[in-house]
Design a protein around this motif. Structure first.
Motif, short mmCIF file in Angstrom:
data_model
loop_
_atom_site.label_atom_id
_atom_site.label_comp_id
_atom_site.label_asym_id
_atom_site.label_seq_id
_atom_site.Cartn_x
_atom_site.Cartn_y
_atom_site.Cartn_z
N LYS A 1 0.85 -1.19 0.00
CA LYS A 1 0.00 0.00 0.00
C LYS A 1 0.89 1.24 0.00
O LYS A 1 1.78 1.39 0.84
CB LYS A 1 -0.92 0.01 1.22
N MET A 2 0.64 2.14 -0.95
CA MET A 2 1.45 3.34 -1.11
C MET A 2 0.57 4.58 -0.92
O MET A 2 -0.66 4.50 -0.98
CB MET A 2 2.09 3.39 -2.50
N VAL A 3 1.22 5.72 -0.72
CA VAL A 3 0.50 6.99 -0.59
C VAL A 3 1.19 8.02 -1.48
O VAL A 3 2.39 8.27 -1.32
CB VAL A 3 0.48 7.50 0.86
N GLY A 4 0.45 8.60 -2.41
CA GLY A 4 1.00 9.66 -3.24
C GLY A 4 0.50 11.01 -2.78
O GLY A 4 -0.61 11.12 -2.23
N GLU B 1 13.87 11.83 -0.66
CA GLU B 1 15.18 11.48 -0.12
C GLU B 1 15.08 10.17 0.66
O GLU B 1 14.00 9.59 0.81
CB GLU B 1 15.67 12.59 0.83
N TRP B 2 16.22 9.73 1.20
CA TRP B 2 16.19 8.46 1.95
C TRP B 2 15.36 8.55 3.21
O TRP B 2 15.03 7.54 3.81
CB TRP B 2 17.61 7.97 2.23
N TRP B 3 14.95 9.75 3.60
CA TRP B 3 14.11 9.92 4.78
C TRP B 3 12.68 9.44 4.52
O TRP B 3 11.94 9.21 5.47
CB TRP B 3 14.08 11.38 5.21
N GLY B 4 12.29 9.30 3.27
CA GLY B 4 10.93 8.87 2.95
C GLY B 4 10.05 10.03 2.52
O GLY B 4 10.50 11.17 2.36
N LEU B 5 8.77 9.73 2.32
CA LEU B 5 7.83 10.72 1.82
C LEU B 5 7.45 11.68 2.95
O LEU B 5 6.44 11.52 3.64
CB LEU B 5 6.58 10.03 1.27
N ASP C 1 5.68 7.40 -3.32
CA ASP C 1 6.09 6.69 -2.11
C ASP C 1 6.87 5.45 -2.53
O ASP C 1 6.33 4.56 -3.16
CB ASP C 1 4.81 6.30 -1.35
N MET C 2 8.15 5.41 -2.20
CA MET C 2 8.96 4.24 -2.56
C MET C 2 9.12 3.26 -1.41
O MET C 2 9.63 2.16 -1.60
CB MET C 2 10.34 4.69 -3.04
N TYR C 3 8.68 3.63 -0.21
CA TYR C 3 8.85 2.77 0.96
C TYR C 3 7.57 2.03 1.36
O TYR C 3 7.63 1.00 2.01
CB TYR C 3 9.34 3.58 2.16
N ALA D 1 16.06 -1.75 1.77
CA ALA D 1 14.94 -2.63 1.46
C ALA D 1 14.30 -2.26 0.12
O ALA D 1 13.95 -3.13 -0.68
CB ALA D 1 13.90 -2.57 2.58
N ALA D 2 14.18 -0.95 -0.13
CA ALA D 2 13.55 -0.49 -1.36
C ALA D 2 14.40 -0.80 -2.59
O ALA D 2 13.87 -0.97 -3.69
CB ALA D 2 13.27 1.00 -1.29
N LEU D 3 15.73 -0.85 -2.40
CA LEU D 3 16.63 -1.07 -3.53
C LEU D 3 17.12 -2.50 -3.65
O LEU D 3 17.87 -2.82 -4.58
CB LEU D 3 17.84 -0.14 -3.41
N ALA D 4 16.69 -3.37 -2.74
CA ALA D 4 17.19 -4.74 -2.72
C ALA D 4 16.85 -5.50 -4.00
O ALA D 4 17.61 -6.37 -4.44
CB ALA D 4 16.64 -5.49 -1.51
#
Length: 265
Positions: free
Chosen positions: A35-38, A58-62, A84-86, A104-107
């Protein structure tokens, strides 16, 4: 207010109209079921469709910073979606958590591409978006994401990386990069090596990409984010740089103007 050169419809729009930026959070689902949030932003004083721009955090998230950049792009006349990439819109101010989320997102490169494409598809679905004119901008982790999407031939007209990670496990093959590429990099960025810079330039040349690299004097990682300095006490070598922020933003505006200009050869 300055508007992009993207066709007669917007040229007909009065420069004196008052901008009213509309925003909303839109839930969506990635291919893997996450589940993502835009966070969507557009100027409702502009009639009709306009080019769409994906914003990758950034790596901090949305967080609020990523959302503010979507609003800024909407103010320039774009249909802008901070994706949202996380998953679940999560974000953090703790470096260890950020590193964990990013890894985790880039694994899985295919999963990362699918998450990006889910956000891109959501942007295309918005009635304000001209789905034939799409670009992406990314910051830090997001800079790497948009570069990787260009490397993989995702159908975008342009990508802009701000203080992004440049190293990659997947090099672009000749002819696969369809997007024009702009990289805004701080010369004092301790998180990106000179070898990474050289490797990216060699890769883009070999791939035959339309590629621009801007080296911003004295700028550290995170130079566009006014809130970056607070992370120094947490051992993260980042710092806001007003001159680099403003210059890179102006560079991006020119780049997108050229990219979406229908008269461009």
């Amino acid at each position: 207010m300055r508007y992009p050169l993207f066709g007669a419809a917007l040229m007909a729009f009065s420069a004196f109209a008052h901008a009213d930026i509309q925003t909303q959070e839109i839930p969506y689902t990635a291919a893997d079921g996450t589940k993502m949030v835009g966070y969507y932003a557009y100027d409702d004083a502009i009639e009709g469709q306009r080019p769409g721009v994906v914003v990758v955090h950034e790596w901090w998230g949305l967080n609020d910073y990523a959302k503010s950049r979507a609003r800024d792009l909407a103010g320039l006349g774009y249909s802008a979606l901070a994706i949202d990439m996380y998953g679940e819109g999560k974000n953090t101010e703790h470096p260890k958590d950020a590193m964990s989320f990013m890894k985790a997102a880039l694994a899985d490169a295919d999963a990362a591409k699918a998450r990006f494409n889910a956000g891109l598809d959501l942007l295309k679905q918005q009635q304000q978006t001209d789905a034939a004119k799409l670009a992406a901008v990314g910051y830090c982790f997001g800079g790497k994401v948009v570069l990787d999407m260009a490397r993989q031939g995702v159908p975008l007209e342009g990508v802009v990386s701000f203080h992004g990670a440049l190293a990659t496990e997947t090099r672009a093959a000749p002819g696969i990069v369809k997007a024009r590429v702009l990289v805004e990099h701080g010369s004092a960025d301790s998180m990106v090596s000179a070898e990474d810079v050289a490797a990216l330039s060699a890769e883009m040349v070999k791939a035959g990409a339309d590629y621009q690299f801007v080296n911003l004097p004295g700028a550290k990682h995170g130079f566009t984010n006014p809130g970056a300095d607070k992370f120094q006490e947490k051992g993260v070598d980042v710092a806001y740089n007003k001159a680099a922020d403003e210059r890179s933003w102006n560079d991006m505006q020119r780049f997108l103007d050229e990219t979406f200009d229908s008269s461009r050869p």
